[in-house]
Design an enzyme around this catalytic site. Structure first.
Site, mmCIF file in Angstrom:
data_model
loop_
_atom_site.group_PDB
_atom_site.id
_atom_site.type_symbol
_atom_site.label_atom_id
_atom_site.label_comp_id
_atom_site.label_asym_id
_atom_site.label_seq_id
_atom_site.Cartn_x
_atom_site.Cartn_y
_atom_site.Cartn_z
ATOM 1 N N PHE A 139 10.401 -45.547 -20.636
ATOM 2 C CA PHE A 139 8.978 -45.575 -20.971
ATOM 3 C C PHE A 139 8.172 -45.313 -19.708
ATOM 4 O O PHE A 139 8.365 -45.989 -18.693
ATOM 5 C CB PHE A 139 8.572 -46.936 -21.563
ATOM 6 C CG PHE A 139 7.132 -46.953 -22.009
ATOM 7 C CD1 PHE A 139 6.768 -46.392 -23.215
ATOM 8 C CD2 PHE A 139 6.147 -47.507 -21.203
ATOM 9 C CE1 PHE A 139 5.432 -46.385 -23.625
ATOM 10 C CE2 PHE A 139 4.813 -47.501 -21.600
ATOM 11 C CZ PHE A 139 4.453 -46.942 -22.815
ATOM 12 N N ASP A 224 9.905 -45.445 -11.343
ATOM 13 C CA ASP A 224 8.778 -46.019 -12.070
ATOM 14 C C ASP A 224 8.937 -47.536 -11.998
ATOM 15 O O ASP A 224 9.734 -48.132 -12.711
ATOM 16 C CB ASP A 224 8.790 -45.525 -13.527
ATOM 17 C CG ASP A 224 7.661 -46.136 -14.354
ATOM 18 O OD1 ASP A 224 7.055 -47.129 -13.904
ATOM 19 O OD2 ASP A 224 7.409 -45.631 -15.463
ATOM 20 N N LYS A 253 0.573 -52.425 -13.576
ATOM 21 C CA LYS A 253 0.693 -53.722 -14.219
ATOM 22 C C LYS A 253 0.361 -54.896 -13.276
ATOM 23 O O LYS A 253 -0.798 -55.185 -13.076
ATOM 24 C CB LYS A 253 2.071 -53.874 -14.860
ATOM 25 C CG LYS A 253 2.222 -52.988 -16.111
ATOM 26 C CD LYS A 253 3.280 -53.476 -17.071
ATOM 27 C CE LYS A 253 3.144 -52.774 -18.415
ATOM 28 N NZ LYS A 253 4.080 -51.683 -18.624
HETATM 29 C C1 LIG Z 1 3.673 -50.271 -18.988
HETATM 30 C C2 LIG Z 1 4.449 -49.178 -18.355
HETATM 31 C C3 LIG Z 1 3.870 -47.911 -18.098
HETATM 32 C C4 LIG Z 1 2.494 -47.556 -18.559
HETATM 33 O O1 LIG Z 1 1.494 -48.275 -17.898
HETATM 34 P P1 LIG Z 1 0.004 -48.258 -18.493
HETATM 35 O O2 LIG Z 1 -0.769 -49.075 -17.504
HETATM 36 O O3 LIG Z 1 0.072 -48.855 -19.852
HETATM 37 O O4 LIG Z 1 -0.443 -46.854 -18.546
HETATM 38 C C5 LIG Z 1 4.633 -46.980 -17.426
HETATM 39 N N1 LIG Z 1 5.889 -47.241 -17.039
HETATM 40 C C6 LIG Z 1 6.477 -48.439 -17.274
HETATM 41 C C7 LIG Z 1 7.870 -48.674 -16.779
HETATM 42 C C8 LIG Z 1 5.782 -49.440 -17.946
HETATM 43 O O5 LIG Z 1 6.378 -50.602 -18.210
#
Ligand SMILES: *Cc1c(COP(=O)(O)O)cnc(C)c1O
Length: 408
Positions: A139, A224, A253
């Site tokens: 994700f 990420d 986050k």
């Molecule tokens: C939550 C998340 C995102 C997206 O972040 P947003 O602030 O919602 O755009 C991207 N990568 C990972 C691994 C995430 O957990």
């Protein structure tokens, strides 16, 4: 029950129906406790989906926000500002990176990372080297580029055509990556622990082999760390413990502890490809967000706090195993610091939401990671007594779901 000017019903009247929020409406938080409109109390194991790393209303964050609010809110990137520079100094001192680009969310940080990877390859190797390899179940956010790189087809369906030159291989399967990577690959992107994909940690041998394949093909390695970063796994960033250093890292986050901010970190040589005018965003690096994020990092970047994350992880896992010994509902309990997943066993496949609802009715906020995994991403400083109290509510919720099933 008192009448409120707005309620959950208002949501259905005036909001786009892309979310389906809980019926209770939270109005106040303190530490790892939340209260709703009717004064009901909840224990928070969700932490705003790994965002509220220091719980709710942490006094140092409240102070950072208030004191910056009294100075200056916004300038645009026509000017720079003190909080953004202090935050960038802190991030570059404490990581592999030399340079930082700020934005407002995880998706935007990844968008910048993917654009930079393509631009860097374009600058150094020409337009043919543009392919991005990612992992199934990954994700990376909800913009068109990030849902395309993400490994869950359901987030792309109906939004096609998507950007070209992106492929997916199974996570923790180095042979699949070896078969897919080529000199046309500009980047490989991975989460050190797949969060939304079910709380699945990368095998350290796999991560090291990914690094080697990237080097062999002159592809950039992007981590990420939007969910794993800022202390979540018990180190400031998860790459430190994996022993693999990426070329680009994205963080969001928990970085703002609840204030929207994201960042992309990289080395000087790669950063050069984002030359003047090549990328940007109006709010990126705004003083309010940066002042709060600096306060978050000053607190989280502390060996004692990080050791506490590992200790609390053990407590969570121990209590989940106790519950499982009595109710036999989990197939596996996985964790990386306070990113915790309990995978339901064969009898409960597809039913994680049922447990979530039962927990909430009893005053516990949980998360799921897909249909089969209960996920917890609490405050990194959640008191042990809140962990124990929350686990008692969880056991109660599990008992009720199992009983209903038996009766039915
Ligand atoms: C939550 C998340 C995102 C997206 O972040 P947003 O602030 O919602 O755009 C991207 N990568 C990972 C691994 C995430 O957990």
């Amino acid at each position: 029950m008192t009448q409120h000017s707005v309620s959950r019903a208002t949501f259905d009247e005036v909001m786009v129906p892309n979310y389906n929020p809980a019926t209770m409406l939270p109005v106040r938080g303190e530490g790892s406790r939340i209260w709703d409109q009717d004064g009901r109390e909840y224990i928070d194991f969700a932490g705003g989906i790994a965002v509220n790393a220091l719980g709710h209303r942490h006094p140092a964050l409240v102070e950072a926000l208030k004191s910056q609010a009294d100075k200056i809110w916004h300038l645009s990137n026509v000017f720079t500002n003190e909080p953004v520079l202090e935050l960038a100094q802190k991030l570059t001192e404490r990581t592999f990176a030399d340079k930082v680009f700020f934005c407002n969310s995880g998706a935007e940080a990844n968008e910048a990372a993917f654009k930079l990877a393509r631009k860097y390859a374009h600058d150094h190797h020409g337009a043919g080297k543009h392919e991005i390899i990612a992992f199934t179940q990954a994700f990376h956010g909800r913009t068109l580029f990030t849902v395309s790189v993400g490994g869950q087809a359901k987030y792309r369906e109906g939004f096609e055509p998507v950007p070209a030159g992106i492929s997916h291989v199974p996570y923790n399967d180095i042979e699949a990556l070896r078969a897919a990577i080529s000199d046309r690959t500009c980047a490989v992107v991975m989460e050190p622990v797949q969060g939304e994909g079910g709380v699945v940690p990368a095998d350290p041998d796999f991560a090291r082999a990914v690094r080697e394949l990237c080097d062999a093909h002159q592809a950039l390695l992007i981590f990420d760390e939007v969910q794993t970063g800022v202390g979540r796994t018990g180190s400031l960033y998860a790459y430190e413990e994996l022993g693999v250093t990426p070329d680009i890292l994205t963080t969001a986050k928990a970085l703002g502890g609840g204030f929207p901010i994201g960042a992309m970190l990289t080395r000087t040589e790669i950063a050069k490809s984002l030359n003047i005018g090549s990328h940007g965003t109006t709010y990126g690096g705004n003083p309010l967000g940066c002042a709060v994020a600096k306060a978050v990092l000053d607190i989280v970047d502390d060996p004692e706090l990080l050791a506490g994350v590992k200790r609390k992880q053990q407590l969570f896992v121990e209590l989940l195993e106790d519950i499982n010994a009595r109710h036999h509902c989990f197939r596996e309990i996985r964790s990386a610091g306070l990113l915790i997943g309990a995978e339901l066993n064969e009898n409960w496949q597809g039913q994680s939401a049922k447990f979530l609802g039962a927990a909430r009715e009893r005053g516990l906020m949980l998360l799921v990671a897909g249909p089969n995994v209960l996920r917890m991403t609490p405050s990194l400083i959640i008191p042990d007594e809140d962990i124990r109290a929350g686990m008692a509510l969880l056991e109660d919720a599990i008992t009720s779901v199992l009983e209903v099933e038996k009766a039915g």
